[in-house]
Design a protein around this motif. Sequence first.
Motif, mmCIF file in Angstrom:
data_model
loop_
_atom_site.group_PDB
_atom_site.id
_atom_site.type_symbol
_atom_site.label_atom_id
_atom_site.label_comp_id
_atom_site.label_asym_id
_atom_site.label_seq_id
_atom_site.Cartn_x
_atom_site.Cartn_y
_atom_site.Cartn_z
ATOM 1 N N ALA A 2 20.674 -9.892 -31.146
ATOM 2 C CA ALA A 2 19.981 -10.971 -30.433
ATOM 3 C C ALA A 2 18.590 -11.220 -31.018
ATOM 4 C CB ALA A 2 19.881 -10.645 -28.945
ATOM 5 N N ASN A 3 17.888 -10.163 -31.388
ATOM 6 C CA ASN A 3 16.577 -10.348 -32.012
ATOM 7 C C ASN A 3 16.682 -11.153 -33.298
ATOM 8 O OD1 ASN A 3 13.966 -8.946 -30.961
ATOM 9 N ND2 ASN A 3 15.613 -7.541 -30.408
ATOM 10 N N MET A 58 16.408 -12.919 -24.837
ATOM 11 C CA MET A 58 16.896 -11.539 -24.845
ATOM 12 C C MET A 58 17.512 -11.162 -23.506
ATOM 13 S SD MET A 58 16.491 -10.391 -27.872
ATOM 14 C CE MET A 58 16.778 -8.634 -27.588
ATOM 15 N N TYR A 74 21.061 -5.807 -28.686
ATOM 16 C CA TYR A 74 19.615 -5.888 -28.876
ATOM 17 C C TYR A 74 19.288 -6.251 -30.329
ATOM 18 C CZ TYR A 74 14.738 -4.470 -29.264
ATOM 19 O OH TYR A 74 13.393 -4.460 -29.521
#
Length: 196
Positions: free
Chosen positions: A96-97, A76, A93
């Motif tokens: 990417a998770n 992250m 965010y």
Amino acid sequence: MQAKAKTFTESARRAQIVAAAIETIAELGYTRASFARIAKQAKLSSTGLISYHFANKEELVRTVLEDVFREIGAFMAERMSEPASASEALRTYLEANLEFAAAQPTRMRALLNIFLGGALDYDPASERAALEPVERILRWGQESGEFREFDVHVMATTIRRSVEGPVFLLAGTPELDLTTYAAELVTLFDLATRRQ
């Protein structure tokens, strides 16, 4: 008295055991992942080699969790470096998770099985730490005028739960398209946060 530094061989053996524990827990679940099964997965001659490095299963699982969370954190941090705007940071965010979950399904399944097996306790301090980066993005967006006014804590919690959800879905639907899922989340939270 300082703890003796681990040799390269000891560190390599510990890493081998942790990797085997992740595979075993992901495949069999937390309760069925015994030292015997982990030793077999790691191709070790006996469980004594695990006991030499880890006092018990709880210590090994703690190390597994630390290892996986460290990987997630590094992944992250690399993706989230220097976004140009709050909306870009939020999009990154979310993506990417889901990208990590898609790239590391075994690790995510192991985390899920540890949680479902009751070995991952709810920790309010860890929860706050997980929400803090999301709240920071949301406050940035409100201060810059990109985002509307809303309760930052409620929105951050909702966002956080939305990126944890696919881990549960993957357990029953391994073919789940996480790229499409991420795109839907980006659209959802763009609409939810943007200033009209």
